[in-house]
Design an enzyme around this catalytic site. Structure first.
Site, PDB file in Angstrom:
ATOM      1  N   SER A 196       0.859  -1.193   0.000  1.00 50.99           N
ATOM      2  CA  SER A 196       0.000   0.000   0.000  1.00 50.99           C
ATOM      3  C   SER A 196       0.894   1.242   0.000  1.00 50.99           C
ATOM      4  O   SER A 196       2.113   1.141   0.200  1.00 50.99           O
ATOM      5  CB  SER A 196      -0.866   0.006   1.255  1.00 50.99           C
ATOM      6  OG  SER A 196      -0.032   0.143   2.398  1.00 50.99           O
TER       7      SER A 196
ATOM      8  N   GLY B 162     -10.903  -6.564   1.010  1.00 48.56           N
ATOM      9  CA  GLY B 162     -11.506  -6.756   2.336  1.00 48.56           C
ATOM     10  C   GLY B 162     -11.927  -8.192   2.574  1.00 48.56           C
ATOM     11  O   GLY B 162     -12.962  -8.456   3.160  1.00 48.56           O
TER      12      GLY B 162
ATOM     13  N   SER C 249     -10.355 -10.737   4.233  1.00 52.54           N
ATOM     14  CA  SER C 249      -9.828 -11.522   5.360  1.00 52.54           C
ATOM     15  C   SER C 249     -10.946 -12.246   6.101  1.00 52.54           C
ATOM     16  O   SER C 249     -12.046 -11.714   6.269  1.00 52.54           O
ATOM     17  CB  SER C 249      -9.061 -10.617   6.342  1.00 52.54           C
ATOM     18  OG  SER C 249      -7.744 -10.424   5.887  1.00 52.54           O
TER      19      SER C 249
ATOM     20  N   GLU D 186     -11.155   0.671  -9.524  1.00 50.85           N
ATOM     21  CA  GLU D 186     -12.250   0.361  -8.593  1.00 50.85           C
ATOM     22  C   GLU D 186     -13.482   1.211  -8.881  1.00 50.85           C
ATOM     23  O   GLU D 186     -13.373   2.408  -9.110  1.00 50.85           O
ATOM     24  CB  GLU D 186     -11.793   0.597  -7.148  1.00 50.85           C
ATOM     25  CG  GLU D 186     -12.909   0.337  -6.138  1.00 50.85           C
ATOM     26  CD  GLU D 186     -12.441   0.431  -4.689  1.00 50.85           C
ATOM     27  OE1 GLU D 186     -11.261   0.135  -4.414  1.00 50.85           O
ATOM     28  OE2 GLU D 186     -13.266   0.793  -3.837  1.00 50.85           O
TER      29      GLU D 186
ATOM     30  N   ASP E 131      -1.068  -1.489  -4.123  1.00 52.29           N
ATOM     31  CA  ASP E 131      -2.440  -1.615  -3.622  1.00 52.29           C
ATOM     32  C   ASP E 131      -2.994  -0.222  -3.287  1.00 52.29           C
ATOM     33  O   ASP E 131      -2.297   0.593  -2.671  1.00 52.29           O
ATOM     34  CB  ASP E 131      -2.385  -2.490  -2.353  1.00 52.29           C
ATOM     35  CG  ASP E 131      -3.754  -2.861  -1.833  1.00 52.29           C
ATOM     36  OD1 ASP E 131      -4.693  -2.968  -2.637  1.00 52.29           O
ATOM     37  OD2 ASP E 131      -3.877  -3.068  -0.601  1.00 52.29           O
TER      38      ASP E 131
END
Ligand code: G3H
Ligand code: 13P
Ligand code: ZN
Length: 305
Positions: A49, A209, A211, A132, A80
């Site tokens: 990131s 997202g 996880s 995105e 990212d």
């Protein structure tokens, strides 16, 4: 070998598995991930990131990932959530094989305009672009259907966005959230929405997202003092469904963070007299490797090499 992300993801979508895209910010994470990929014979995307780059420096991170990619495992190096174009340029100059431009907080017109610009820039480096559309947010946060529709990815808009920008993969909002606290009660992923998107959008789809806030790792972390009682993650069954319907890249950061910090807490508790950082980091390294291997099995990327 360092490989283009596009190549990895096209193969994954065609064969209905997903490549784990794992966030790193230090040597331990990179080594745990490549160790897992070697053991599982899995391709992998190692991503950083903007915050990771700020923390460790892009020269260090790209060098670490390059070393990880020097063996037989196909490794892609990815930026990212690139929001600042300076980071996108920096990543491309440092040999990243793909960048994400995250314009999800911009208005649609601006998101298309900047994504198009990033695609053009990335092409000159032979790199691919993830974009995105929609705001990654939990379904329970919306009080009405209209509100939910306004935040989650609209299938028709997604198709128009992909056509207008020429991006290579698309991150969609279908109800997942970043971090450890994803769901209040039942897990909700809008799989029907994903099916509609996948019918229209033929490029690889990316799930952020994702996880699972793994119960045993969470329990270990809690045993050593972390407060994660109500944290709930994405279920394995939802991950499998998402892969069946076009998801080819799955982003995981929180589960690795949980593993790392649980391992450190354990070592500090169990080895109070040890001052050798290598010994204190050993449980963390093993736990992260274990988590990465579990993701490779779950995503179906294991055994693809
Ligand atoms: O999706 C975001 C990642 O978890 C990165 O988090 O900005 O704290 O490095 P970070
Ligand atoms: P998690 O916080 O669920 O691990 O998501 C990570 C992510 O999407 C990184 O881009
Ligand atoms: Zn993300």
């Amino acid at each position: 070998m360092l490989i283009t992300t596009k190549k990895l993801l096209i193969a994954a979508r065609a064969k209905k598995y997903a490549v784990p895209a794992l966030n790193v910010n230090n040597l331990e994470m990179v080594k745990a991930i490549i160790g897992a990929a070697e053991k599982m014979r899995s391709p992998v995307i190692i991503q950083t990131s903007e915050g990771a780059i700020e923390y460790a420096g892009i020269e260090y991170l790209s060098a670490l990932i390059r070393v990880a990619a020097a063996g037989k495992i196909p490794v892609a190096m990815h930026l990212d959530h690139g929001k600042n174009l300076e980071y996108v340029k920096m990543a491309l100059k440092n040999g990243y094989t793909s960048v994400m431009f995250d314009g999800s907080t911009l208005d649609e017109k601006k998101n298309i305009e900047i994504t198009k610009h990033v695609v053009k820039m990335a092409r000159t480096y032979g790199a691919s672009v993830e974009a995105e559309i929609g705001a990654i947010a939990g379904i329970e946060d919306f009080v009405s259907v209209e509100e939910k529709d306004a935040h989650l990815t609209n299938p028709e808009k997604a198709l128009a966005f992909v056509r207008a920008t020429g991006c290579d993969s698309l991150a969609v909002a279908i109800g997942t959230l970043h971090g450890a606290y994803k769901f209040k009660g039942e897990t909700h992923l809008d799989i029907e929405r994903l099916k509609k998107i996948a019918k229209l959008v033929k490029i690889p789809i990316v799930l952020h997202g994702a996880s699972g806030v793994l119960e045993d790792v969470k329990a270990l972390a809690e045993h050593h003092g972390a407060q994660l009682g109500k944290a709930r993650g994405v279920l394995d069954i939802d991950i499998k469904q998402a892969i069946r319907h076009g998801v080819a890249k799955i982003n995981i950061d929180t589960d690795l963070r949980l593993a790392f910090t649980a391992g450190i807490r354990e070592a500090i508790d169990d080895l109070p007299r040890v001052i050798d950082p290598r010994k204190l980091l050993e449980p963390a390294n093993l736990l992260m490797r274990e988590v990465a291997m579990r993701k490779m099995k779950l995503f179906g990327s294991a055994g693809r090499i």
